[in-house]
Write an enzyme that holds these catalytic residues in place. Structure first.
Site, PDB file in Angstrom:
ATOM      1  N   HIS A  89      -3.817  -4.964   1.312  1.00 25.08           N
ATOM      2  CA  HIS A  89      -3.190  -4.242   2.405  1.00 25.08           C
ATOM      3  C   HIS A  89      -3.106  -5.054   3.692  1.00 25.08           C
ATOM      4  O   HIS A  89      -3.611  -6.169   3.786  1.00 25.08           O
ATOM      5  CB  HIS A  89      -3.862  -2.877   2.602  1.00 25.08           C
ATOM      6  CG  HIS A  89      -5.073  -2.904   3.468  1.00 25.08           C
ATOM      7  ND1 HIS A  89      -5.789  -1.766   3.724  1.00 25.08           N
ATOM      8  CD2 HIS A  89      -5.691  -3.893   4.153  1.00 25.08           C
ATOM      9  CE1 HIS A  89      -6.789  -2.072   4.532  1.00 25.08           C
ATOM     10  NE2 HIS A  89      -6.762  -3.337   4.800  1.00 25.08           N
ATOM     11  N   CYS A 121       0.822  -1.215   0.000  1.00 25.09           N
ATOM     12  CA  CYS A 121       0.000   0.000   0.000  1.00 25.09           C
ATOM     13  C   CYS A 121       0.861   1.273   0.000  1.00 25.09           C
ATOM     14  O   CYS A 121       1.575   1.520  -0.948  1.00 25.09           O
ATOM     15  CB  CYS A 121      -0.969  -0.063   1.174  1.00 25.09           C
ATOM     16  SG  CYS A 121      -2.467   0.855   0.877  1.00 25.09           S
TER      17      CYS A 121
END
Lengths: 449, 236
Positions: free
Chosen positions: B191, B94
């Site tokens: 993520h 991310c």
């Protein structure tokens, strides 16, 4: 009356189509039994009066239909009819708002109990903490001189604008429902901006949380309390300067700017609370854990803003046994089941602190109110559950299974709450669940309060 | 640091650990230990020098301010660049993935990245939030990617990297591709504890770091159940 009934009926149909299908007969009966009552506040505009009475009716209908506490639907309809209804209902009351990531429902309940010393208090004690819930709570309560309202942290600015509160209590800010909640620093900025626009509001704020201190520090009237900060991971970086925050012995300070922990006027010490005069008060609660002594300290600080002394408030705090099922104990098939709600990493740590060394059921969902993201499971260290039987259930039990395996904690997966009860010996069963999982289990226990 | 143990560094948990990123460190360490590989783990804070001699580096997600700060400190420190040049394996997630590229946007400003992956990131019109699923580059020989994404960025790949996966549900880089890889560096928008749902990626990192062609199988009953459930939920 006829048009109001139609309006309620239409609103209910659009809001909850399944309600009317299954419960239309019951709703009809309730409508005819005539629950539209005149409101008590003669100063309200006619539109607000109609909105209030329709709102109360809808709440009653929702309860009668078995659809919930009725604490949201009524306000939703009332605000559709009169968008300024909350302002009208708040007018003339001395109001305290309670916001933060964790502990707001419990603190609101305790503060409402403390303010009860002075007279009737309106409160949203079912945890419906958005403007619809506030509207329902105030409409239902009638003309009380006081109100204590729990406020979802995203809505604090709006609710301050609409209710013109005397006191705003800020508890803490940490990660919660990360797939849609504002990130912690943005939330602190929103609070800071909201309070800057209302310099006359008294702020009661947690000195131990750097994000809260930064959000509150612009206010001219602040009372600081110390309720501890168990979860530190969201405040390693100063929201003012971006420099690291250092901590030692309960103190904290920014390494790059003047932001540091203010001196707290109210603080927890041993099993009690020290007030601004330095007097220590024993706090006897039915609620478990030191975290709830911190919540009691906050409630006492809020009540003091209304002139209530700790010695008057404390006996009332000890009458609070459970809040919308939280901490409730239910006996079922020889098991004493205790319900603990844990919605985010900080509150899981608190739940582990409260839970006894007994068989423990963990239940995780990821429905809309919970947030769809389960990655927070890795922000929680489950090792306090070592050396006790652990059961897991819920929509997202597999996420939990993988997490516990990584944590080295043996567990058993059960498919229902009934199976969980059958799987443990007679005696205490601790249940720790996140929001909708908690509500599911509470429903199995006849919506215990 | 001893010479025999596998050394895993978690980069800046004080800045980039918004979504349970610790999970990847725990999972890698556990899967190594189950194969009898001794492991040492290091959580390196942003005010500490970055060691350049570890075997695997993990970097996670975070808010704009900490992301920009992390990039600046890693550029100034240089330890991570040396580690990558010496062949260390990397999993970048991310915000950490974005800052491995040439540039990214934080707080409305274009920020320089580490330039260790040939890509750059800007802002999308909408935030990408939800389940993500993709077919991983066949050259890596891995089963489909499963994850949860939550980011406002869009990432554009240069010729010096390959997409980690072709998106079959979700957004990823741009709705078509997801993540990137080059050498022993993997970047992904899946993520937080991405390895919980993708144990095969954890094992790939362990193979890269140890040079082993294969690892002994471990009991993945629960990760497999989780993967099956989430891949079905992504509905692709």
């Amino acid at each position: 009356m006829g048009s109001a009934e139609r309006l309620v009926s239409m609103a209910l149909r659009s809001a909850r189509p399944e309600t009317l299908k299954s419960d239309s007969r019951q709703l009809d009966v309730t409508c005819r039994s005539g629950t539209l009552v005149a409101v008590t506040d003669g100063k309200m505009p006619l539109r607000a009066k109609v909105a209030t009475s329709v709102s109360k009716t809808a709440a009653a209908l929702s309860r009668a239909a078995g659809r919930g506490d009725g604490s949201v639907i009524g306000g939703w309809i009332g605000l559709k009819i009169d968008p300024e209804l909350l302002t009208h209902l708040a007018s003339g009351r001395a109001i305290a708002l309670v916001s933060g990531t964790n502990g707001k429902t419990t603190t609101t309940r305790l503060a409402a109990a403390a303010l009860g010393v002075l007279g009737p208090v309106a409160t949203n004690s079912f945890g419906a903490n958005m403007p619809t819930g506030h509207t329902s709570a105030l409409a239902k309560a009638g003309a009380t001189p006081f109100a204590v309202l729990e406020v979802d942290e995203h809505y604090l600015a709006r609710v301050i604008d609409e209710t013109n509160p005397r006191v705003v209590a800020l508890l803490n800010l940490s990660r919660d429902q990360l797939d849609r909640a504002k990130e912690v620093a943005m939330m602190a900025q929103m609070w800071r901006t909201a309070l800057a626009g209302h310099p006359d509001v008294s702020v009661v704020a947690n000195a131990d949380d750097p994000m809260v201190v930064w959000a509150a520090q612009g206010s001219s009237h602040i009372t600081w309390f110390s309720a501890g900060q168990r979860w530190l991971d969201d405040s390693f970086v100063c929201p003012e300067s971006g420099h690291p925050i250092e901590r030692a012995n309960g103190d904290w300070w920014c390494t790059g700017c003047p932001l540091r922990r203010p001196q707290a006027q109210w603080r927890v010490e041993d099993e009690g609370v020290v007030d601004p005069r330095g007097d220590w008060h024993l706090v006897k609660l039915q609620l478990p854990g030191t975290v709830n002594i911190g919540n009691a300290a906050t409630a006492l600080a809020v009540a003091a803003e209304f002139g209530v002394r700790p010695i008057e408030a404390l006996p009332r705090l000890s009458t609070v046994a459970s809040i919308a099922g939280r901490y409730a104990q239910v006996d079922r098939d020889g098991r004493n089941i205790r319900l603990l709600l844990a919605k985010n990493p900080a509150s899981w740590l608190e739940a582990f602190d409260m839970a006894e060394q007994a068989p423990t059921l963990l239940s995780i969902n990821a429905r809309d109110p919970d947030g769809f993201d389960t990655s927070w499971l890795y922000d929680v260290d489950f090792s306090p559950l070592h050396n006790r039987p652990v059961l897991i259930t819920g929509d997202r039990a597999f996420d939990l299974a993988v997490r516990l395996e990584v944590n080295g904690i043996p567990f058993r997966h059960v498919l229902s709450f009934e199976e969980a009860i059958r799987s443990v010996p007679m005696g205490r069963l601790e249940v720790i669940a996140n929001y909708t999982a908690f509500q599911d289990i509470r429903a199995e226990l006849d919506r215990v309060n | 640091m001893s010479t025999e143990a596998l050394r895993i560094v978690w980069i800046f948990p004080d800045l980039l650990s918004t979504y349970g990123d610790r999970g990847n460190l725990l999972i890698l360490a556990r899967r190594a230990a189950m194969r009898g590989i001794p492991v040492e783990t290091y959580s390196v804070r942003s005010d500490q020098p970055m060691p350049s001699t570890a075997d695997i580096y993990l970097i996670g997600g975070g808010e704009d301010g900490p992301q920009a700060l992390a990039a600046q400190r890693l550029i100034n420190d240089g330890g991570l660049h040396r580690a990558v040049n010496q062949g260390a394996a990397v999993l970048a997630i991310c915000a950490g993935y974005q800052l491995f590229g040439h540039s990214f946007f934080a707080k409305g400003a274009k920020c320089p990245g580490l330039g260790l992956l040939d890509l750059h990131s800007d802002r999308g019109e909408t935030r990408a939030v939800g389940e993500i699923r993709g077919d991983i580059d066949p050259r890596l020989g891995l089963p489909p990617l499963s994850g949860f994404e939550n980011h406002g960025g869009r990432t554009h790949l240069g010729p010096g990297v390959a997409p980690l996966a072709r998106v079959t549900a979700g957004i990823g880089n741009d709705g078509q591709t997801e993540g990137a890889w080059h050498g022993k560096i993997l970047g992904t928008y899946s993520h937080g504890p991405a390895l919980a749902r993708n144990p095969a990626i954890a094992d790939l990192l362990l193979r890269w770091a140890t040079g082993a062609d294969s690892l002994s199988p471990v009991d993945d009953t629960w990760p497999d159940k989780l993967r099956a459930e989430r891949l079905a939920a992504a509905g692709a």
